[in-house]
Each structure stands twice: as structure tokens, then as C-alpha cells.
Design a protein around this motif. Structure first.
Motif, PDB file in Angstrom:
ATOM      1  N   ALA A 257       0.850  -1.188   0.000  1.00 38.86           N
ATOM      2  CA  ALA A 257       0.000   0.000   0.000  1.00 38.86           C
ATOM      3  C   ALA A 257       0.889   1.243   0.000  1.00 38.86           C
ATOM      4  CB  ALA A 257      -0.910  -0.006   1.221  1.00 38.86           C
ATOM      5  N   GLU A 258       0.788   2.041  -1.065  1.00 43.88           N
ATOM      6  CA  GLU A 258       1.691   3.177  -1.248  1.00 43.88           C
ATOM      7  C   GLU A 258       1.019   4.526  -1.037  1.00 43.88           C
ATOM      8  OE1 GLU A 258       2.927   2.644  -5.235  1.00 43.88           O
ATOM      9  OE2 GLU A 258       4.336   1.041  -4.788  1.00 43.88           O
ATOM     10  N   LEU A 296     -11.832  -1.337  -0.071  1.00 47.13           N
ATOM     11  CA  LEU A 296     -11.894  -2.767   0.177  1.00 47.13           C
ATOM     12  C   LEU A 296     -10.711  -3.191   1.027  1.00 47.13           C
ATOM     13  CD1 LEU A 296     -12.992  -5.662  -0.395  1.00 47.13           C
ATOM     14  CD2 LEU A 296     -11.558  -5.670  -2.443  1.00 47.13           C
ATOM     15  N   VAL A 297     -10.990  -3.851   2.138  1.00 45.99           N
ATOM     16  CA  VAL A 297      -9.958  -4.428   2.996  1.00 45.99           C
ATOM     17  C   VAL A 297      -9.997  -5.940   2.820  1.00 45.99           C
ATOM     18  CG1 VAL A 297      -9.151  -4.754   5.367  1.00 45.99           C
ATOM     19  CG2 VAL A 297     -10.122  -2.551   4.675  1.00 45.99           C
ATOM     20  N   LEU A 298      -8.862  -6.527   2.443  1.00 45.45           N
ATOM     21  CA  LEU A 298      -8.761  -7.973   2.297  1.00 45.45           C
ATOM     22  C   LEU A 298      -7.952  -8.535   3.457  1.00 45.45           C
ATOM     23  CD1 LEU A 298      -7.951  -8.422  -1.513  1.00 45.45           C
ATOM     24  CD2 LEU A 298     -10.154  -8.687  -0.371  1.00 45.45           C
ATOM     25  N   LEU A 317     -16.079   3.290  11.920  1.00 44.66           N
ATOM     26  CA  LEU A 317     -14.840   3.402  12.678  1.00 44.66           C
ATOM     27  C   LEU A 317     -14.039   4.600  12.191  1.00 44.66           C
ATOM     28  CD1 LEU A 317     -12.185   0.856  11.463  1.00 44.66           C
ATOM     29  CD2 LEU A 317     -14.444   0.891  10.449  1.00 44.66           C
ATOM     30  N   ASP A 318     -13.398   5.268  13.125  1.00 42.63           N
ATOM     31  CA  ASP A 318     -12.505   6.380  12.835  1.00 42.63           C
ATOM     32  C   ASP A 318     -11.124   5.784  12.615  1.00 42.63           C
ATOM     33  OD1 ASP A 318     -11.097   8.711  12.658  1.00 42.63           O
ATOM     34  OD2 ASP A 318     -11.474   9.378  14.705  1.00 42.63           O
ATOM     35  N   ALA A 319     -10.654   5.790  11.361  1.00 39.06           N
ATOM     36  CA  ALA A 319      -9.413   5.087  11.050  1.00 39.06           C
ATOM     37  C   ALA A 319      -8.746   5.691   9.823  1.00 39.06           C
ATOM     38  CB  ALA A 319      -9.697   3.605  10.806  1.00 39.06           C
ATOM     39  N   GLU A 320      -7.477   5.293   9.639  1.00 35.94           N
ATOM     40  CA  GLU A 320      -6.721   5.652   8.450  1.00 35.94           C
ATOM     41  C   GLU A 320      -6.609   4.437   7.537  1.00 35.94           C
ATOM     42  OE1 GLU A 320      -3.628   9.098  10.068  1.00 35.94           O
ATOM     43  OE2 GLU A 320      -2.942   7.022   9.876  1.00 35.94           O
ATOM     44  N   VAL A 332      -7.404  -1.256  -0.042  1.00 43.88           N
ATOM     45  CA  VAL A 332      -6.626  -0.431   0.870  1.00 43.88           C
ATOM     46  C   VAL A 332      -6.089  -1.301   1.995  1.00 43.88           C
ATOM     47  CG1 VAL A 332      -8.004   1.648   0.402  1.00 43.88           C
ATOM     48  CG2 VAL A 332      -8.621   0.153   2.327  1.00 43.88           C
ATOM     49  N   ALA A 333      -5.071  -0.774   2.675  1.00 49.63           N
ATOM     50  CA  ALA A 333      -4.584  -1.380   3.911  1.00 49.63           C
ATOM     51  C   ALA A 333      -5.149  -0.582   5.073  1.00 49.63           C
ATOM     52  CB  ALA A 333      -3.061  -1.375   3.942  1.00 49.63           C
ATOM     53  N   LEU A 334      -5.697  -1.275   6.042  1.00 51.03           N
ATOM     54  CA  LEU A 334      -6.256  -0.619   7.215  1.00 51.03           C
ATOM     55  C   LEU A 334      -5.122  -0.226   8.142  1.00 51.03           C
ATOM     56  CD1 LEU A 334      -8.951   0.148   8.527  1.00 51.03           C
ATOM     57  CD2 LEU A 334      -8.958  -2.087   9.649  1.00 51.03           C
ATOM     58  N   GLY A 335      -5.024   1.070   8.454  1.00 49.63           N
ATOM     59  CA  GLY A 335      -3.951   1.575   9.301  1.00 49.63           C
ATOM     60  C   GLY A 335      -4.412   1.802  10.727  1.00 49.63           C
ATOM     61  N   GLU A 336      -3.969   2.900  11.303  1.00 56.52           N
ATOM     62  CA  GLU A 336      -4.293   3.183  12.708  1.00 56.52           C
ATOM     63  C   GLU A 336      -5.781   3.424  12.873  1.00 56.52           C
ATOM     64  OE1 GLU A 336      -3.032   6.239  16.351  1.00 56.52           O
ATOM     65  OE2 GLU A 336      -2.074   6.399  14.377  1.00 56.52           O
ATOM     66  N   GLN A 337      -6.335   2.823  13.931  1.00 51.42           N
ATOM     67  CA  GLN A 337      -7.741   3.017  14.265  1.00 51.42           C
ATOM     68  C   GLN A 337      -7.810   3.801  15.571  1.00 51.42           C
ATOM     69  OE1 GLN A 337     -10.161  -0.607  13.705  1.00 51.42           O
ATOM     70  NE2 GLN A 337      -8.340  -1.532  12.788  1.00 51.42           N
ATOM     71  N   PHE A 338      -8.558   4.887  15.552  1.00 50.49           N
ATOM     72  CA  PHE A 338      -8.551   5.818  16.661  1.00 50.49           C
ATOM     73  C   PHE A 338      -9.671   5.568  17.662  1.00 50.49           C
ATOM     74  CE2 PHE A 338      -6.701   7.743  12.891  1.00 50.49           C
ATOM     75  CZ  PHE A 338      -5.470   8.153  13.370  1.00 50.49           C
ATOM     76  N   ALA A 339     -10.600   4.707  17.319  1.00 51.76           N
ATOM     77  CA  ALA A 339     -11.689   4.363  18.236  1.00 51.76           C
ATOM     78  C   ALA A 339     -12.306   3.058  17.762  1.00 51.76           C
ATOM     79  CB  ALA A 339     -12.745   5.467  18.276  1.00 51.76           C
TER      80      ALA A 339
END
Length: 452
Positions: A257-258, A296-298, A317-320, A332-339
Motif C-alpha cells: 500500500a503506497e 476494500l480491505v482484504l 470506525l474512525d481510522a486511516e 486499501v490497507a487498514l492503518g491506525e484506528q482511533f476508536a
């Protein structure tokens, strides 16, 4: 989720089930009968004791406040996550305070597990950074490895082109006489060439001659797409950047993921699994409330195990997220999740059935091998069409046929029951086989209903 008085719906709980058997077994345990000492805390833990076949009840606890998704612990011997006891406990909790009182003090066994896992989670970012140091490998060595792999893929593609030419020269009827063995041998050669994407498509070719009437047409279509992919690889240096990335992805080359991280409030549109003998693939569709994009998250589970990533449908969800390369790609790649995921009234905007078909056609220009695109249909009504079903725009004469696998599924009858002849909003995947409904919302207030 950690807001007091806000609990999941039964559909959101059952969307976590790793398979249909777990969903059925968990539903049976969603009543108060087998449970004792159940409770939930302000900090996002749910626990209870479930009577089993032994003398001691199973201790079940769920951490619903984990930003990466619910986590489960149960003393039962099941290897499924979540097990039927965790599903039953969450269903009981979804029913309200009567069976699972809130603001309770967890017992020691539940508190110790929740505290321990959260303490370990706090240390993960540093551990990940430390573990990433060895990954800073020699760029020159990485370049040479990439070149060697490209050479092997090119050799495999050249061999595959010859086999396709031989098939067409001998006639498609030869494919039926040769059986599956010829295709399996060719697929193994593609694996040796480090082109797993080609291997998967070749295996699909092997199943077509036994797929019923009209198989020669379907086989020729798939051979043409495979030939197009081969030619795309051999001419990859001349392709536009986005199309070149699509070719590399379809051949099976790994990509990272770039894209820059995009923070948003992401509505979980749908989640479902597909499985073969070696791998379970989980597809999770998200809608960004601010960005308006669909992502899409795989995630994957090997050896019959369910993938770890779990996001309940209908929550936000609140996330990057960070995008993978390729024009028109949704992954996409699921990054930091804030809650932790929480209830929401967000719904994705919808389009007409004609606009959905046009969207798929436009997407094929960027990726000719694309099976489908994510689409939300607005104000459609499920209606029979002879022996099949379709989704018709309310008040017009345009419609989309449902994909073959959706026409007799339990999800179809849930959709029909939700509609009752009235318009509904439906999210799903629109492709050359038709529309596959995944989630629906009533026209007025109401929770999301999962259809798969």
C-alpha cells in the motif's frame, strides 16, 4: 460501542460469525437460559458463564472496545474465532440490560484477560518499529530479486501463450476430452514461474468444460481474457501506469500500500468470506463519510482458520487507510484506528441501475479483468423476472438482474421481506454476471440488514 446504552443489532453480531454453522449455533445460545453472571462494563468488555456439557461452565469474555475489532476469549475447546459461545453472549448483550446488565464490575478472570491484552496492545507500535529495521534490505539486492522474478514470469507467460494457441488450433472440444489434468499441470507451471494469479485463472479454465450448456463460449471468453493478460505482461513497459499496476496485480506480483494515509469515518458496508482448500479470503467493504470513497480491505486465513480482521456491518470506525497502486483499484490497507467501531446513522449515497451498469463499464477500461465494482443502488425494489430475480428502479422500467448465486439464497428472501414491495437502498457488487446484493437498508429509519 463503549457508549453506554448503545448496543449492536443481532445482524451486526451474526456478521462476525466465521461460517454458517457458527452462526446457527451462536443463535441458539443467544437466549438467557444457559448463561449466568453475564455483564458488560463502561470500558467495553462483555462477559458471562455458559453452561456446557461438562460440570464447569465455559468462561466467555469479549473485548468490544479494541479499535482493531472485537477480541474473544473462551475456555471451550473450539478453534473458531469467535466461537458459538462468544456469538451467543454478544447476541444476549445486544438484547439489552435485562440479561446483560451494564456498568457492572467484571469478575477477576474477565478483568485479568482484558487488562492483559490491552497492556500488550499498548506495546505493539514500538515492537513493530523494532521489527521493521531488518526490512531495510539492500535496495540493489531487492532490484535483482525483482528482475529474476520478472524473468521467470515472462517464461511462464510465453509457455502459457503456446498452450492457449495449441488449444485453439486443436479445437475447444479437445479441452473436454483432455479433462482437468491438463489444466492442473499448466497451473503448476505458472506456480513454478511465480505467477500465482495466472495459476488461479488457469485452474478456473479447467472447471469450465464441466460447467453445463454453453461452456465452449465461456471457455473462449476466459481464454481471450487470459491471452489479453499475457500480452499485457509482455508489453507492460508500454502501458499507462495504472493499467500496468493492474496487470502486475492480476499476474500475482505482490504490492505494498503506497498511498498516503486517509483518515475518515468509515462505514462498514459489508463483510463476507470465500474459501478454497487452502485459504479463506475475507472481503470488507468500507464507505468514507467525508471522502465519499469506497474501499476494500482484504484479509486471509490459512488452513481452514477464519481471517483475523473482523468489522461488524453497519458500524463506523474512525481510522486511516492507505491505497494499493493501480488506477480504479479499491483495495486499501487498514492503518491506525482511533476508536472502536460504533453505531452510526451514515448511509452511502445511491445511484440508479443504469448508472451502476455504466460505472462497471467505465471501470473495465482501467482493468479489463475486473469481475465487478462496488455499487449502492438507491430506491430499488426486488421483483421476480420469470425464473430469476431483478432489482428494479422504483417508478421506472430499468432494472439489474441478480447474479446467479444470489437468486436462490437466504439473503434474497431477507431482502424481499425487508422491502415488502417498497423501495430499499442496497449495497452490492455489480458485474458481468449481474448484481450481488450484500447489505440493505429500509427507506426510513432502520439498521443495516446483511444479505450474505
Amino acid at each position: 460501542m463503549t457508549q453506554q446504552g448503545v448496543r449492536w443489532s443481532a445482524d451486526q453480531v451474526l456478521a462476525l460469525a466465521p461460517d454458517a454453522a457458527s452462526r446457527k449455533a451462536g443463535s441458539k445460545l443467544g437466549a438467557a437460559g444457559p448463561w449466568s453472571e453475564a455483564g458488560s462494563s463502561d470500558e467495553g468488555a462483555v462477559w458471562g458463564l455458559c453452561k456446557g456439557s461438562g460440570s464447569r461452565p465455559y468462561q466467555t469474555v469479549v473485548d468490544i472496545a479494541d479499535p482493531s475489532g472485537p477480541a474473544y476469549k473462551c475456555t471451550c475447546p473450539s478453534r473458531k474465532f469467535p466461537c458459538k459461545h462468544a456469538l451467543g453472549l454478544l447476541l444476549l448483550w445486544a438484547g439489552g440490560d435485562a440479561a446483560v446488565p451494564s456498568a457492572a464490575q467484571p469478575p477477576d478472570w474477565a478483568a485479568q484477560w482484558v487488562t492483559g491484552r490491552r497492556t500488550r496492545a499498548e506495546g505493539r507500535p514500538g515492537a513493530s518499529a523494532a521489527g521493521a529495521a531488518p526490512g531495510a534490505a539492500d535496495p540493489e539486492a531487492a532490484r535483482r530479486r525483482a528482475e529474476r522474478r520478472a524473468e521467470r514470469v515472462t517464461a511462464g507467460v510465453t509457455e502459457l501463450e503456446q498452450r492457449l494457441a495449441d488449444l485453439l488450433r486443436g479445437g475447444l472440444a479437445e479441452a473436454e476430452r483432455s479433462g482437468y489434468g491438463l489444466w492442473e499441470e499448466t497451473a503448476a507451471r505458472m506456480v513454478d514461474a511465480q505467477a500465482p494469479g495466472l495459476a488461479a485463472r488457469v485452474r478456473e479454465l479447467g472447471a469450465i468444460p464441466s460447467s453445463g450448456p454453453g461452456w465452449p463460449v465461456r471457455l473462449l471468453e476466459e481464454c481471450a481474457l487470459l491471452h489479453l493478460l499475457d500480452q499485457g505482461w509482455l508489453r507492460r513497459e508500454r502501458l499507462p501506469e495504472g493499467l500496468g499496476a493492474a496487470v502486475r496485480s492480476r499476474v500475482g506480483l505482490p504490492a505494498a500500500a503506497e498511498g498516503p494515509p486517509v483518515r475518515d469515518r468509515w462505514l462498514v458496508l459489508a463483510q463476507y468470506d470465500t474459501a478454497d482448500a487452502k485459504l479463506t479470503t475475507r472481503r470488507i467493504w468500507l464507505h468514507g463519510a467525508g471522502s465519499g470513497r469506497t474501499a476494500l480491505v482484504l484479509s486471509y486465513g490459512a488452513g481452514g482458520r477464519a481471517p483475523e480482521t473482523v468489522l461488524p456491518v453497519g458500524l463506523a470506525l474512525d481510522a486511516e487507510v492507505s491505497a494499493y497502486p493501480g488506477t480504479g483499484q479499491h483495495r486499501v490497507a487498514l492503518g491506525e484506528q482511533f476508536a472502536a467501531p460504533a453505531p452510526t446513522d451514515i448511509r452511502p449515497p445511491g445511484v440508479t441501475t443504469a448508472q451502476a451498469a455504466a460505472r462497471y463499464g467505465a471501470a473495465l477500461r482501467e482493468d479489463p479483468w475486473l469481475e465487478s465494482v462496488p455499487v449502492t443502488l438507491d430506491r430499488v425494489v426486488p421483483a421476480p423476472d420469470g425464473d430469476a430475480w431483478q432489482l428494479a428502479d422504483a417508478g421506472t422500467d430499468t432494472a439489474l438482474p441478480l447474479a446467479p448465486g444470489s437468486r436462490t439464497s437466504a439473503g434474497l428472501w431477507r431482502l424481499v421481506a425487508l422491502s415488502g414491495g417498497a423501495p430499499v437502498k442496497v449495497f452490492g457488487e455489480c458485474g458481468h454476471r449481474g448484481f450481488t446484493p450484500l447489505t440493505a437498508w429500509p427507506e426510513g429509519p432502520g439498521d443495516a440488514v446483511t444479505l450474505r
